[in-house]
Design a protein around this motif. Sequence first.
Motif, PDB file in Angstrom:
ATOM      1  N   UNK A   1       0.802  -1.108   0.140  1.00  0.00           N
ATOM      2  CA  UNK A   1       0.040   0.023  -0.143  1.00  0.00           C
ATOM      3  C   UNK A   1       0.830   1.342  -0.042  1.00  0.00           C
ATOM      4  N   UNK A   2       2.028   1.210   0.716  1.00  0.00           N
ATOM      5  CA  UNK A   2       2.778   2.391   0.811  1.00  0.00           C
ATOM      6  C   UNK A   2       3.573   2.573  -0.618  1.00  0.00           C
ATOM      7  N   UNK A   3       3.741   1.577  -0.975  1.00  0.00           N
ATOM      8  CA  UNK A   3       4.379   1.702  -2.481  1.00  0.00           C
ATOM      9  C   UNK A   3       3.550   2.288  -3.397  1.00  0.00           C
ATOM     10  N   UNK A   4       2.281   2.105  -3.261  1.00  0.00           N
ATOM     11  CA  UNK A   4       1.268   2.667  -4.206  1.00  0.00           C
ATOM     12  C   UNK A   4       1.083   3.940  -4.015  1.00  0.00           C
ATOM     13  N   UNK A   5       1.111   4.374  -2.465  1.00  0.00           N
ATOM     14  CA  UNK A   5       0.915   5.704  -2.225  1.00  0.00           C
ATOM     15  C   UNK A   5       2.327   6.569  -2.826  1.00  0.00           C
ATOM     16  N   UNK A   6       3.260   5.929  -2.565  1.00  0.00           N
ATOM     17  CA  UNK A   6       4.508   6.605  -3.306  1.00  0.00           C
ATOM     18  C   UNK A   6       4.599   6.903  -4.661  1.00  0.00           C
ATOM     19  N   UNK A   7       3.956   5.999  -5.457  1.00  0.00           N
ATOM     20  CA  UNK A   7       4.019   5.997  -6.989  1.00  0.00           C
ATOM     21  C   UNK A   7       2.848   6.688  -7.298  1.00  0.00           C
ATOM     22  N   UNK A   8       1.912   7.048  -6.303  1.00  0.00           N
ATOM     23  CA  UNK A   8       0.870   8.036  -6.657  1.00  0.00           C
ATOM     24  C   UNK A   8       1.426   9.509  -6.512  1.00  0.00           C
ATOM     25  N   UNK A   9       2.202   9.494  -5.418  1.00  0.00           N
ATOM     26  CA  UNK A   9       2.992  10.889  -5.096  1.00  0.00           C
ATOM     27  C   UNK A   9       4.096  11.272  -6.166  1.00  0.00           C
ATOM     28  N   UNK A  13       3.642  14.380  -8.468  1.00  0.00           N
ATOM     29  CA  UNK A  13       4.945  15.297  -8.683  1.00  0.00           C
ATOM     30  C   UNK A  13       5.538  15.464  -9.962  1.00  0.00           C
ATOM     31  N   UNK A  14       5.471  14.431 -10.802  1.00  0.00           N
ATOM     32  CA  UNK A  14       5.936  14.463 -12.300  1.00  0.00           C
ATOM     33  C   UNK A  14       4.894  15.287 -13.131  1.00  0.00           C
ATOM     34  N   UNK A  15       3.633  15.092 -12.952  1.00  0.00           N
ATOM     35  CA  UNK A  15       2.435  15.944 -13.292  1.00  0.00           C
ATOM     36  C   UNK A  15       2.795  17.503 -13.029  1.00  0.00           C
ATOM     37  N   UNK A  21       6.731  22.928 -16.733  1.00  0.00           N
ATOM     38  CA  UNK A  21       7.527  22.965 -17.854  1.00  0.00           C
ATOM     39  C   UNK A  21       6.924  23.421 -19.109  1.00  0.00           C
ATOM     40  N   UNK A  22       5.625  23.040 -19.100  1.00  0.00           N
ATOM     41  CA  UNK A  22       4.960  23.298 -20.153  1.00  0.00           C
ATOM     42  C   UNK A  22       4.576  24.590 -20.122  1.00  0.00           C
ATOM     43  N   UNK A  23       4.153  25.164 -19.073  1.00  0.00           N
ATOM     44  CA  UNK A  23       3.873  26.726 -18.633  1.00  0.00           C
ATOM     45  C   UNK A  23       5.206  27.407 -19.186  1.00  0.00           C
TER      46      UNK A  23
END
Length: 114
Positions: A1-9, A13-15, A21-23
């Motif tokens: 579950x924490x891995x999934x949370x980390x991936x989501x975070x 962050x990448x988004x 960057x796009x702006x």
Amino acid sequence: LSKAKQKAKDAIKREEDLVKTTSGLEKEKWELRTELAKVKESQIIGDKMQASLEQDLENATTELRGLEEELDVLRSEREIGHSEVENLKAKAVSLEQEVDLLKKSITKDKARSA
């Protein structure tokens, strides 16, 4: 579950980074378009100035040719005038000689009739 949370975070962050960057790229693109428009405007102004200067040069060249032709005419007239003066001087000398001959002839005639 924490891995999934980390991936989501990480995805969030990448988004966020991509949005920044796009702006930034959109802003840079707008600045470049603005600069390009200014350069094009300057180029158009430069082209118009060049065309105007070329026209001025053509006009000056035409005027110069006209003045050179006028100068040639004046030089020819001056030469003709010099020739006429020389001819008149020669006529004056001839008339003076003729007057002298007539005076001598009159003096001789007076001497004979006296």
